[in-house]
Write an enzyme that holds these catalytic residues in place. Sequence first.
Site, PDB file in Angstrom:
ATOM      1  N   ARG A  85       0.866  -1.183   0.000  1.00 16.57           N
ATOM      2  CA  ARG A  85       0.000   0.000   0.000  1.00 16.57           C
ATOM      3  C   ARG A  85       0.899   1.229   0.000  1.00 16.57           C
ATOM      4  O   ARG A  85       1.546   1.506   1.006  1.00 16.57           O
ATOM      5  CB  ARG A  85      -0.906  -0.054   1.241  1.00 16.57           C
ATOM      6  CG  ARG A  85      -1.512   1.257   1.627  1.00 16.57           C
ATOM      7  CD  ARG A  85      -2.614   1.104   2.637  1.00 16.57           C
ATOM      8  NE  ARG A  85      -2.258   0.518   3.920  1.00 16.57           N
ATOM      9  CZ  ARG A  85      -1.525   1.124   4.866  1.00 16.57           C
ATOM     10  NH1 ARG A  85      -1.038   2.336   4.674  1.00 16.57           N
ATOM     11  NH2 ARG A  85      -1.272   0.512   6.003  1.00 16.57           N
ATOM     12  N   HIS A 125      -3.354   4.076   5.145  1.00 18.77           N
ATOM     13  CA  HIS A 125      -4.445   3.092   5.283  1.00 18.77           C
ATOM     14  C   HIS A 125      -5.771   3.719   4.850  1.00 18.77           C
ATOM     15  O   HIS A 125      -6.499   3.181   4.033  1.00 18.77           O
ATOM     16  CB  HIS A 125      -4.520   2.614   6.740  1.00 18.77           C
ATOM     17  CG  HIS A 125      -5.730   1.790   7.015  1.00 18.77           C
ATOM     18  ND1 HIS A 125      -5.881   0.513   6.529  1.00 18.77           N
ATOM     19  CD2 HIS A 125      -6.868   2.071   7.700  1.00 18.77           C
ATOM     20  CE1 HIS A 125      -7.064   0.036   6.913  1.00 18.77           C
ATOM     21  NE2 HIS A 125      -7.670   0.965   7.614  1.00 18.77           N
ATOM     22  N   TYR A 155       4.774   4.577  11.285  1.00 18.42           N
ATOM     23  CA  TYR A 155       5.066   3.156  11.520  1.00 18.42           C
ATOM     24  C   TYR A 155       5.861   2.479  10.396  1.00 18.42           C
ATOM     25  O   TYR A 155       6.107   1.283  10.457  1.00 18.42           O
ATOM     26  CB  TYR A 155       3.768   2.373  11.784  1.00 18.42           C
ATOM     27  CG  TYR A 155       2.696   2.519  10.730  1.00 18.42           C
ATOM     28  CD1 TYR A 155       2.721   1.737   9.583  1.00 18.42           C
ATOM     29  CD2 TYR A 155       1.654   3.437  10.882  1.00 18.42           C
ATOM     30  CE1 TYR A 155       1.742   1.861   8.618  1.00 18.42           C
ATOM     31  CE2 TYR A 155       0.672   3.578   9.926  1.00 18.42           C
ATOM     32  CZ  TYR A 155       0.708   2.782   8.794  1.00 18.42           C
ATOM     33  OH  TYR A 155      -0.261   2.928   7.840  1.00 18.42           O
TER      34      TYR A 155
END
Length: 365
Positions: A257, A261, A270
């Site tokens: 990705r 998100h 992260y």
Amino acid sequence: MPRKQLAQFSVEYLQILDENANVDRELEPDLPSDLLLRVHRYMTLTRLLDRRMHILQQQGRLGTFPSCYGQEAAALGCVLALRADDWIVPCYRENAALLYRGLSLKHILLYWMGLEEGAFWPRELRILSIPILVGSQTLHAVGVALASQIRNSGEVTMVFFGDGATSEGDFHEACNLAGVYQAPVIFVCINNQYAISVPRSLQTRSETLAQKAIAYGFPGIVVDGNDVLACYVAAREAVYRARQGQGPTLIECLTYRLGPHTTADDPRRYRSEEERQIWEKRDPVKRWRLYLERRGLWSESQQAELEQELLAELEAAVGQAEAEAAQADPLEMFDFVFAELPPDLLAQRRQAAEFADALSSSSRR
Ligand SMILES: Cc1ncc(C[n+]2csc(CCOP(=O)(O)OP(=O)(O)O)c2C)c(N)n1
């Protein structure tokens, strides 16, 4: 007493078009040029749609939404192997596949605007609606597949879900049921390597997600999820097996990705920029375009023309969706779950009505 090996397994990895758009001629499927061009159209449209939706969201004209950026190839490659009467059970990042099947841009926009109308897709498209409960759609898909099996209709069902969904009980129940009854279902795990901030390494100790299938008695394969051709070939084999009554397959599409998100997420918290850049180089859309150019099917001027045409299509769809949204009554969100609203929702409904009144009187002033 014998001590012997009862089970042994291996998991295959398939790539046909590598990140530099070199193709393996032995494995390359023979697809007609017009289909190759349509794949490009829908991947490009998905990318433009993502960008447009992001701007709309920033302007407060669209709700929070999950981006498909970097994942355009996987689901589209897989659905190329389906017939129009087969069923698609999507997750929420399969826009390229849904547009290819015939879903309109307007329906996608209305869904993410939060309108009821956005969830009622034309029945003849045979696409189930977008699930929010992670993994739940795998069970729905097995139900659909078992219905096809009982009716002997020859239809197959293809279900999409993420790497995070493989840690849900629903996924395991779905695989078990499908394996036992040899349901004509293809499980497609879009492994984009993160479930929000949880990396793939924390989902499971297994070396691959595809091997989960082995425990349930059916095959699993890993494919390069940024390679349309590999996804298509793996799906074609799985569809063939399902239609022959040979049961399910699990296809793990390895991708990444590239975006957040959802619009509510900041992936820099992260994961590293270096990691992201490695995957930028594996961009499925650029890779496909290069493949078409090398085959003499595409040029820069055709690209410019296509983008212009698609942007106009997008603008028209945004106009239609916003016109429909303007007609909608936001209080309807309270209408379709409870016959009688519980007190807390009744209070929220009252608050929402007051807010809507205040908004419309301030806009009249
Ligand atoms: C049952 C359930 N648990 C938690 C959530 C919150 N949630 C929404 S998306 C998501 C991550 C899903 O990750 P994955 O399955 O890998 O799909 P991806 O979003 O990466 O495409 C979570 C935990 C949810 N919607 N449903």
